[in-house]
Motif scaffolding. Structure first.
Motif, PDB file in Angstrom:
ATOM      1  N   ILE A  80       0.837  -1.207   0.000  1.00 44.64           N
ATOM      2  CA  ILE A  80       0.000   0.000   0.000  1.00 44.64           C
ATOM      3  C   ILE A  80       0.870   1.255   0.000  1.00 44.64           C
ATOM      4  O   ILE A  80       0.560   2.240  -0.691  1.00 44.64           O
ATOM      5  CB  ILE A  80      -0.966  -0.006   1.205  1.00 44.64           C
ATOM      6  CG1 ILE A  80      -1.987  -1.141   1.061  1.00 44.64           C
ATOM      7  CG2 ILE A  80      -1.667   1.330   1.370  1.00 44.64           C
ATOM      8  CD1 ILE A  80      -2.909  -1.030  -0.135  1.00 44.64           C
ATOM      9  N   CYS A  81       1.976   1.235   0.739  1.00 40.85           N
ATOM     10  CA  CYS A  81       2.886   2.380   0.785  1.00 40.85           C
ATOM     11  C   CYS A  81       3.417   2.702  -0.611  1.00 40.85           C
ATOM     12  O   CYS A  81       3.439   3.863  -1.030  1.00 40.85           O
ATOM     13  CB  CYS A  81       4.041   2.079   1.738  1.00 40.85           C
ATOM     14  SG  CYS A  81       5.306   3.348   1.820  1.00 40.85           S
ATOM     15  N   CYS A  82       3.825   1.684  -1.337  1.00 41.19           N
ATOM     16  CA  CYS A  82       4.329   1.891  -2.699  1.00 41.19           C
ATOM     17  C   CYS A  82       3.233   2.412  -3.618  1.00 41.19           C
ATOM     18  O   CYS A  82       3.471   3.321  -4.419  1.00 41.19           O
ATOM     19  CB  CYS A  82       4.903   0.599  -3.254  1.00 41.19           C
ATOM     20  SG  CYS A  82       6.456   0.121  -2.503  1.00 41.19           S
ATOM     21  N   LEU A  83       2.047   1.841  -3.517  1.00 35.60           N
ATOM     22  CA  LEU A  83       0.948   2.287  -4.369  1.00 35.60           C
ATOM     23  C   LEU A  83       0.541   3.719  -4.056  1.00 35.60           C
ATOM     24  O   LEU A  83       0.191   4.493  -4.951  1.00 35.60           O
ATOM     25  CB  LEU A  83      -0.245   1.343  -4.244  1.00 35.60           C
ATOM     26  CG  LEU A  83      -0.022  -0.070  -4.792  1.00 35.60           C
ATOM     27  CD1 LEU A  83      -1.248  -0.929  -4.566  1.00 35.60           C
ATOM     28  CD2 LEU A  83       0.352  -0.027  -6.257  1.00 35.60           C
ATOM     29  N   GLN A  84       0.607   4.110  -2.789  1.00 35.12           N
ATOM     30  CA  GLN A  84       0.312   5.495  -2.419  1.00 35.12           C
ATOM     31  C   GLN A  84       1.312   6.445  -3.068  1.00 35.12           C
ATOM     32  O   GLN A  84       0.936   7.505  -3.566  1.00 35.12           O
ATOM     33  CB  GLN A  84       0.339   5.667  -0.898  1.00 35.12           C
ATOM     34  CG  GLN A  84      -0.875   5.123  -0.200  1.00 35.12           C
ATOM     35  CD  GLN A  84      -0.757   5.220   1.313  1.00 35.12           C
ATOM     36  OE1 GLN A  84       0.333   5.189   1.871  1.00 35.12           O
ATOM     37  NE2 GLN A  84      -1.894   5.307   1.971  1.00 35.12           N
ATOM     38  N   ARG A  85       2.572   6.068  -3.077  1.00 38.40           N
ATOM     39  CA  ARG A  85       3.599   6.917  -3.703  1.00 38.40           C
ATOM     40  C   ARG A  85       3.385   6.996  -5.201  1.00 38.40           C
ATOM     41  O   ARG A  85       3.556   8.054  -5.807  1.00 38.40           O
ATOM     42  CB  ARG A  85       4.983   6.385  -3.378  1.00 38.40           C
ATOM     43  CG  ARG A  85       5.242   6.486  -1.875  1.00 38.40           C
ATOM     44  CD  ARG A  85       6.654   6.356  -1.496  1.00 38.40           C
ATOM     45  NE  ARG A  85       7.407   7.491  -2.008  1.00 38.40           N
ATOM     46  CZ  ARG A  85       8.692   7.420  -2.272  1.00 38.40           C
ATOM     47  NH1 ARG A  85       9.341   6.304  -2.101  1.00 38.40           N
ATOM     48  NH2 ARG A  85       9.343   8.471  -2.722  1.00 38.40           N
ATOM     49  N   ILE A  86       3.014   5.885  -5.821  1.00 40.50           N
ATOM     50  CA  ILE A  86       2.755   5.877  -7.261  1.00 40.50           C
ATOM     51  C   ILE A  86       1.576   6.781  -7.596  1.00 40.50           C
ATOM     52  O   ILE A  86       1.612   7.535  -8.573  1.00 40.50           O
ATOM     53  CB  ILE A  86       2.502   4.438  -7.756  1.00 40.50           C
ATOM     54  CG1 ILE A  86       3.806   3.634  -7.726  1.00 40.50           C
ATOM     55  CG2 ILE A  86       1.904   4.432  -9.151  1.00 40.50           C
ATOM     56  CD1 ILE A  86       3.623   2.156  -7.981  1.00 40.50           C
ATOM     57  N   LEU A  87       0.534   6.699  -6.792  1.00 40.88           N
ATOM     58  CA  LEU A  87      -0.680   7.479  -7.054  1.00 40.88           C
ATOM     59  C   LEU A  87      -0.584   8.916  -6.537  1.00 40.88           C
ATOM     60  O   LEU A  87      -1.502   9.706  -6.744  1.00 40.88           O
ATOM     61  CB  LEU A  87      -1.894   6.784  -6.427  1.00 40.88           C
ATOM     62  CG  LEU A  87      -2.218   5.401  -6.984  1.00 40.88           C
ATOM     63  CD1 LEU A  87      -3.304   4.729  -6.164  1.00 40.88           C
ATOM     64  CD2 LEU A  87      -2.613   5.494  -8.449  1.00 40.88           C
ATOM     65  N   ILE A 100      -7.425   2.403  -3.173  1.00 36.03           N
ATOM     66  CA  ILE A 100      -6.058   2.439  -3.714  1.00 36.03           C
ATOM     67  C   ILE A 100      -5.833   1.239  -4.623  1.00 36.03           C
ATOM     68  O   ILE A 100      -5.298   1.371  -5.726  1.00 36.03           O
ATOM     69  CB  ILE A 100      -5.022   2.471  -2.576  1.00 36.03           C
ATOM     70  CG1 ILE A 100      -5.102   3.790  -1.818  1.00 36.03           C
ATOM     71  CG2 ILE A 100      -3.611   2.248  -3.102  1.00 36.03           C
ATOM     72  CD1 ILE A 100      -4.275   3.849  -0.568  1.00 36.03           C
ATOM     73  N   LEU A 101      -6.261   0.069  -4.178  1.00 39.85           N
ATOM     74  CA  LEU A 101      -6.100  -1.147  -4.988  1.00 39.85           C
ATOM     75  C   LEU A 101      -6.937  -1.068  -6.259  1.00 39.85           C
ATOM     76  O   LEU A 101      -6.500  -1.494  -7.327  1.00 39.85           O
ATOM     77  CB  LEU A 101      -6.473  -2.381  -4.164  1.00 39.85           C
ATOM     78  CG  LEU A 101      -5.539  -2.687  -2.989  1.00 39.85           C
ATOM     79  CD1 LEU A 101      -6.141  -3.764  -2.108  1.00 39.85           C
ATOM     80  CD2 LEU A 101      -4.167  -3.091  -3.488  1.00 39.85           C
ATOM     81  N   HIS A 102      -8.136  -0.504  -6.157  1.00 40.83           N
ATOM     82  CA  HIS A 102      -9.001  -0.368  -7.329  1.00 40.83           C
ATOM     83  C   HIS A 102      -8.396   0.601  -8.346  1.00 40.83           C
ATOM     84  O   HIS A 102      -8.386   0.319  -9.550  1.00 40.83           O
ATOM     85  CB  HIS A 102     -10.397   0.094  -6.907  1.00 40.83           C
ATOM     86  CG  HIS A 102     -11.325   0.292  -8.051  1.00 40.83           C
ATOM     87  ND1 HIS A 102     -11.850  -0.769  -8.754  1.00 40.83           N
ATOM     88  CD2 HIS A 102     -11.802   1.425  -8.635  1.00 40.83           C
ATOM     89  CE1 HIS A 102     -12.614  -0.296  -9.727  1.00 40.83           C
ATOM     90  NE2 HIS A 102     -12.608   1.034  -9.666  1.00 40.83           N
ATOM     91  N   CYS A 103      -7.870   1.716  -7.870  1.00 39.08           N
ATOM     92  CA  CYS A 103      -7.267   2.712  -8.768  1.00 39.08           C
ATOM     93  C   CYS A 103      -6.022   2.173  -9.471  1.00 39.08           C
ATOM     94  O   CYS A 103      -5.748   2.534 -10.605  1.00 39.08           O
ATOM     95  CB  CYS A 103      -6.907   3.973  -7.998  1.00 39.08           C
ATOM     96  SG  CYS A 103      -8.335   4.931  -7.469  1.00 39.08           S
ATOM     97  N   SER A 104      -5.273   1.335  -8.789  1.00 38.68           N
ATOM     98  CA  SER A 104      -4.059   0.773  -9.395  1.00 38.68           C
ATOM     99  C   SER A 104      -4.327  -0.527 -10.147  1.00 38.68           C
ATOM    100  O   SER A 104      -3.425  -1.057 -10.791  1.00 38.68           O
ATOM    101  CB  SER A 104      -3.006   0.538  -8.314  1.00 38.68           C
ATOM    102  OG  SER A 104      -3.475  -0.412  -7.385  1.00 38.68           O
ATOM    103  N   ASN A 105      -5.553  -1.041 -10.044  1.00 35.57           N
ATOM    104  CA  ASN A 105      -5.949  -2.274 -10.730  1.00 35.57           C
ATOM    105  C   ASN A 105      -5.084  -3.467 -10.293  1.00 35.57           C
ATOM    106  O   ASN A 105      -4.680  -4.283 -11.120  1.00 35.57           O
ATOM    107  CB  ASN A 105      -5.905  -2.083 -12.248  1.00 35.57           C
ATOM    108  CG  ASN A 105      -6.748  -3.098 -12.976  1.00 35.57           C
ATOM    109  OD1 ASN A 105      -7.630  -3.714 -12.383  1.00 35.57           O
ATOM    110  ND2 ASN A 105      -6.470  -3.300 -14.244  1.00 35.57           N
TER     111      ASN A 105
END
Length: 162
Positions: A80-87, A100-105
């Protein structure tokens, strides 16, 4: 990072990212700031790099892991930390993990682990009967060493009792 180790119980997102990037990207290749913080790259591209480099390395060999709750929670936190940084999100924004998971697919780490383990078990079931993984999957202990509920006793205690 020369032989720098990151303890699993005291990691920060940046520490683990540094270890992954230094060990698994081509020397002189793109770095974390050039990928995850680059505003010119699409989110899909960033997620694809994350999936190819981070997630595949993080879950290497996960088919055979015994997934304990504490380890899954730490892996999920890093995910989740990595995905937050990506988004481009911060924890102060309080975006739910499901969004977050839905937005990153992407799937959660727990779902990915279950998927990998079920896939491996399906593969083992289809193996011929003479193969060792299939024999181990369907095997049972020939005789129990202790009664259920009885504590484990080491060989040293057996010697003392004699």
């Amino acid at each position: 990072m020369d032989d720098q180790r990151v303890a699993i119980h005291h990691f920060s997102c940046r520490d683990v990212e540094g270890v992954f990037l230094s060990g698994f990207l081509v020397p002189g290749g793109p770095r974390e700031a050039e990928i995850f913080l680059n505003h010119h790259l699409k989110t899909e591209t960033k997620v694809a790099v994350y999936r190819a480099v981070y997630k595949s390395t993080l879950l290497y060999g996960a088919e055979s892991w015994t997934a304990y709750r504490q380890h899954v929670k730490k892996l999920e936190a890093f995910h989740i930390c990595c995905l937050q940084r990506i988004l481009g999100l911060t924890w102060q924004e309080k975006v739910p993990h499901s969004k977050i998971l839905h937005c990153s697919n992407l799937l959660s780490i727990e779902s990915t682990l279950a998927e990998k383990q079920l896939s491996w078990i399906g593969h083992v079931i289809c193996m011929p009967e003479h193969r060792l993984p299939r024999q181990i999957l369907y095997s049972q202990l020939s005789e129990a060493c202790r009664n259920p509920g009885e504590p484990h006793i080491s060989d040293d205690l057996y010697i003392l009792r004699a």
